[in-house]
Design a protein around this motif. Structure first.
Motif, PDB file in Angstrom:
ATOM      1  N   ALA A 248      22.741 -35.756  83.633  1.00  0.00           N
ATOM      2  CA  ALA A 248      23.929 -34.924  83.801  1.00  0.00           C
ATOM      3  C   ALA A 248      25.184 -35.700  83.421  1.00  0.00           C
ATOM      4  O   ALA A 248      26.161 -35.128  82.940  1.00  0.00           O
ATOM      5  CB  ALA A 248      24.028 -34.428  85.237  1.00  0.00           C
ATOM      6  N   GLY A 249      25.168 -37.008  83.626  1.00  0.00           N
ATOM      7  CA  GLY A 249      26.319 -37.828  83.287  1.00  0.00           C
ATOM      8  C   GLY A 249      26.680 -37.750  81.818  1.00  0.00           C
ATOM      9  O   GLY A 249      27.855 -37.801  81.453  1.00  0.00           O
ATOM     10  N   TRP A 250      25.667 -37.613  80.958  1.00  0.00           N
ATOM     11  CA  TRP A 250      25.938 -37.507  79.523  1.00  0.00           C
ATOM     12  C   TRP A 250      26.698 -36.227  79.217  1.00  0.00           C
ATOM     13  O   TRP A 250      27.593 -36.221  78.364  1.00  0.00           O
ATOM     14  CB  TRP A 250      24.628 -37.534  78.741  1.00  0.00           C
ATOM     15  CG  TRP A 250      24.847 -37.357  77.268  1.00  0.00           C
ATOM     16  CD1 TRP A 250      25.319 -38.270  76.376  1.00  0.00           C
ATOM     17  CD2 TRP A 250      24.628 -36.152  76.519  1.00  0.00           C
ATOM     18  NE1 TRP A 250      25.411 -37.713  75.112  1.00  0.00           N
ATOM     19  CE2 TRP A 250      24.993 -36.417  75.177  1.00  0.00           C
ATOM     20  CE3 TRP A 250      24.162 -34.886  76.851  1.00  0.00           C
ATOM     21  CZ2 TRP A 250      24.899 -35.459  74.167  1.00  0.00           C
ATOM     22  CZ3 TRP A 250      24.055 -33.925  75.848  1.00  0.00           C
ATOM     23  CH2 TRP A 250      24.419 -34.212  74.531  1.00  0.00           C
ATOM     24  N   LEU A 251      26.379 -35.121  79.899  1.00  0.00           N
ATOM     25  CA  LEU A 251      27.109 -33.877  79.681  1.00  0.00           C
ATOM     26  C   LEU A 251      28.578 -34.039  80.049  1.00  0.00           C
ATOM     27  O   LEU A 251      29.452 -33.403  79.464  1.00  0.00           O
ATOM     28  CB  LEU A 251      26.502 -32.745  80.513  1.00  0.00           C
ATOM     29  CG  LEU A 251      25.124 -32.239  80.073  1.00  0.00           C
ATOM     30  CD1 LEU A 251      24.599 -31.219  81.065  1.00  0.00           C
ATOM     31  CD2 LEU A 251      25.181 -31.631  78.679  1.00  0.00           C
ATOM     32  N   LEU A 252      28.856 -34.918  81.013  1.00  0.00           N
ATOM     33  CA  LEU A 252      30.229 -35.167  81.436  1.00  0.00           C
ATOM     34  C   LEU A 252      30.895 -36.264  80.618  1.00  0.00           C
ATOM     35  O   LEU A 252      32.045 -36.625  80.870  1.00  0.00           O
ATOM     36  CB  LEU A 252      30.252 -35.561  82.926  1.00  0.00           C
ATOM     37  CG  LEU A 252      29.741 -34.499  83.903  1.00  0.00           C
ATOM     38  CD1 LEU A 252      29.638 -35.093  85.302  1.00  0.00           C
ATOM     39  CD2 LEU A 252      30.673 -33.304  83.909  1.00  0.00           C
ATOM     40  N   GLY A 253      30.177 -36.805  79.629  1.00  0.00           N
ATOM     41  CA  GLY A 253      30.749 -37.859  78.798  1.00  0.00           C
ATOM     42  C   GLY A 253      30.686 -39.218  79.432  1.00  0.00           C
ATOM     43  O   GLY A 253      31.425 -40.125  79.056  1.00  0.00           O
ATOM     44  N   ALA A 254      29.768 -39.398  80.425  1.00  0.00           N
ATOM     45  CA  ALA A 254      29.739 -40.653  81.171  1.00  0.00           C
ATOM     46  C   ALA A 254      28.473 -41.458  80.949  1.00  0.00           C
ATOM     47  O   ALA A 254      28.289 -42.484  81.558  1.00  0.00           O
ATOM     48  CB  ALA A 254      29.889 -40.362  82.669  1.00  0.00           C
ATOM     49  N   GLY A 255      27.573 -40.983  80.095  1.00  0.00           N
ATOM     50  CA  GLY A 255      26.317 -41.696  79.902  1.00  0.00           C
ATOM     51  C   GLY A 255      25.996 -41.853  78.439  1.00  0.00           C
ATOM     52  O   GLY A 255      26.639 -41.273  77.563  1.00  0.00           O
ATOM     53  N   PRO A 256      24.962 -42.652  78.129  1.00  0.00           N
ATOM     54  CA  PRO A 256      24.560 -42.849  76.734  1.00  0.00           C
ATOM     55  C   PRO A 256      23.946 -41.581  76.159  1.00  0.00           C
ATOM     56  O   PRO A 256      23.439 -40.735  76.878  1.00  0.00           O
ATOM     57  CB  PRO A 256      23.526 -43.973  76.831  1.00  0.00           C
ATOM     58  CG  PRO A 256      22.950 -43.820  78.209  1.00  0.00           C
ATOM     59  CD  PRO A 256      24.108 -43.396  79.066  1.00  0.00           C
ATOM     60  N   THR A 257      24.000 -41.476  74.844  1.00  0.00           N
ATOM     61  CA  THR A 257      23.385 -40.331  74.180  1.00  0.00           C
ATOM     62  C   THR A 257      21.885 -40.353  74.435  1.00  0.00           C
ATOM     63  O   THR A 257      21.224 -41.354  74.152  1.00  0.00           O
ATOM     64  CB  THR A 257      23.639 -40.362  72.665  1.00  0.00           C
ATOM     65  OG1 THR A 257      25.053 -40.349  72.447  1.00  0.00           O
ATOM     66  CG2 THR A 257      23.000 -39.163  71.974  1.00  0.00           C
ATOM     67  N   PRO A 258      21.324 -39.275  74.980  1.00  0.00           N
ATOM     68  CA  PRO A 258      19.903 -39.284  75.344  1.00  0.00           C
ATOM     69  C   PRO A 258      19.006 -39.049  74.136  1.00  0.00           C
ATOM     70  O   PRO A 258      19.416 -38.465  73.142  1.00  0.00           O
ATOM     71  CB  PRO A 258      19.802 -38.107  76.327  1.00  0.00           C
ATOM     72  CG  PRO A 258      20.831 -37.143  75.840  1.00  0.00           C
ATOM     73  CD  PRO A 258      21.973 -38.001  75.316  1.00  0.00           C
ATOM     74  N   SER A 259      17.778 -39.516  74.264  1.00  0.00           N
ATOM     75  CA  SER A 259      16.762 -39.168  73.270  1.00  0.00           C
ATOM     76  C   SER A 259      16.214 -37.806  73.637  1.00  0.00           C
ATOM     77  O   SER A 259      16.061 -37.499  74.820  1.00  0.00           O
ATOM     78  CB  SER A 259      15.627 -40.201  73.294  1.00  0.00           C
ATOM     79  OG  SER A 259      16.135 -41.482  72.973  1.00  0.00           O
ATOM     80  N   PRO A 260      15.934 -36.964  72.654  1.00  0.00           N
ATOM     81  CA  PRO A 260      15.410 -35.631  72.968  1.00  0.00           C
ATOM     82  C   PRO A 260      14.143 -35.733  73.793  1.00  0.00           C
ATOM     83  O   PRO A 260      13.254 -36.515  73.500  1.00  0.00           O
ATOM     84  CB  PRO A 260      15.117 -35.027  71.591  1.00  0.00           C
ATOM     85  CG  PRO A 260      15.986 -35.789  70.647  1.00  0.00           C
ATOM     86  CD  PRO A 260      16.063 -37.173  71.204  1.00  0.00           C
ATOM     87  N   GLY A 261      14.068 -34.971  74.869  1.00  0.00           N
ATOM     88  CA  GLY A 261      12.903 -34.973  75.736  1.00  0.00           C
ATOM     89  C   GLY A 261      12.115 -33.710  75.554  1.00  0.00           C
ATOM     90  O   GLY A 261      12.520 -32.799  74.836  1.00  0.00           O
TER      91      GLY A 261
END
Length: 335
Positions: free
Chosen positions: A74-87
């Protein structure tokens, strides 16, 4: 960029449209339509559309459900985490038991610059934690009634905490709306499957044999609304709670009106086609649909209120009365 996550029901600032763009990426990776994605996260498709266009802001809880469906932090959606790999995309098929798909992995913490955001990881086999919560909510409402169900009861059924429930659905109103929306989606999916099957049958039949299609399809629609199976009974019991809440809640009332508008349109379309085929009399399709759907509602309420063996209205009584209505009020040649 700083984002204040706040409470699950609070709106997330997105002046630059960055959150909406990340959600679009999640939907793209899911490989489904925007409407189907809204179904997976138990969200009003129009709300999702407005949030993506920038005319409405996502809530923290909605982003939590989006993160769960996309299998990302969820942090990535808020701009707070690394770009995730597609799951892997969750399979939305129903769980086979109340405990199916329970989370076994630890709950990681994703740090934003101002707040920790807890992200629950769930087994993808049952469609994710939000759908598990909604299915258990539907079951408990059907068994005990909405106002008798506590959030702690839902948490226990999902083998999780009340905080996790509130993380995805901030309050009881959101839970009821999600439960009703899930039932609506299930009902709509069954009707769509019936419509596709009927369309295939019409394409394969000869013109003379096809004349009976609308009459048969209407009878099949009636059968879908007759509470014979456990799932059908559960959905009808949730409708009863919906009717009571719709009289008091503007949001639930809109949901109620939207569903019945779609349902009556489906019935009216079948009646209209039957008139064109000559199997139904020339009647007002919309008014006839209103009468028929009202009769379905009233009879279903009587069936659900009747105690077994007490001589009340049975499922067979309901079906027979509805078919009699079709035969005497709609059929071109009354039977």
């Amino acid at each position: 960029m700083q984002h204040q996550a706040g409470s699950p029901g609070s709106r997330v600032p997105d002046a630059g449209g960055d959150v909406a763009e990340r959600v679009r990426q999640v939907i793209g990776e899911a490989g489904c339509s925007q409407r189907e994605f809204a179904r997976r996260i138990v969200m009003d498709p129009s709300k999702l559309s407005r949030s993506l266009s920038g005319s409405r802001r996502f809530t923290v809880a909605e982003l939590a459900r989006i993160a769960d469906a996309g299998r990302i932090d969820a942090g990535w959606l808020l701009g707070a985490g690394p770009t995730p790999s597609p799951g892997p995309t969750p399979n939305p098929r129903p769980a086979t038991s109340p405990g199916a798909g329970r989370a076994a992995a630890p709950v990681p913490q994703v740090k934003s610059r101002t707040r920790s955001v807890a992200v629950a990881r769930t087994d993808a086999s049952d469609g994710g934690r939000p759908l598990q919560i909604v299915r258990e909510t539907v079951r408990l409402i059907a068994e005990h009634g909405f106002h008798a169900v506590r959030v702690s009861d839902i948490a226990a059924a999902c083998d999780t905490s009340t905080a996790a429930i509130h993380y995805h659905f901030p309050g009881r109103a959101e839970l009821l709306e999600a439960a009703v929306r899930w039932c609506m989606d299930e009902d709509t999916a069954r009707r769509a499957a019936l419509s596709r099957a009927s369309g295939s049958a019409r394409a394969e039949e000869t013109p003379s044999a096809g004349a009976a299609t609308a009459d048969r399809e209407l009878r099949q629609l009636i059968a879908l609304q007759t509470p014979r199976t456990e799932q059908q009974r559960r959905q009808w019991l949730v409708w009863l709670d919906l009717w009571a809440e719709a009289a008091r809640s503007t949001a639930v009332g809109r949901l109620h009106a939207d569903f019945y508008r779609q349902w009556r349109r489906t019935v009216a379309d079948v009646i209209r086609r039957g008139i064109a085929q000559g199997v139904f009399r020339t009647v007002d399709p919309e008014f006839s649909a209103l009468r028929l759907t009202a009769l379905i509602d009233g009879l279903a309420t009587q069936v659900l209120a009747a105690a077994p063996g007490e001589g009340g209205t049975t499922v067979d009584d309901m079906y027979a009365a509805l078919i009699a209505y079709v035969d005497t009020e709609l059929a071109a040649e009354p039977r």
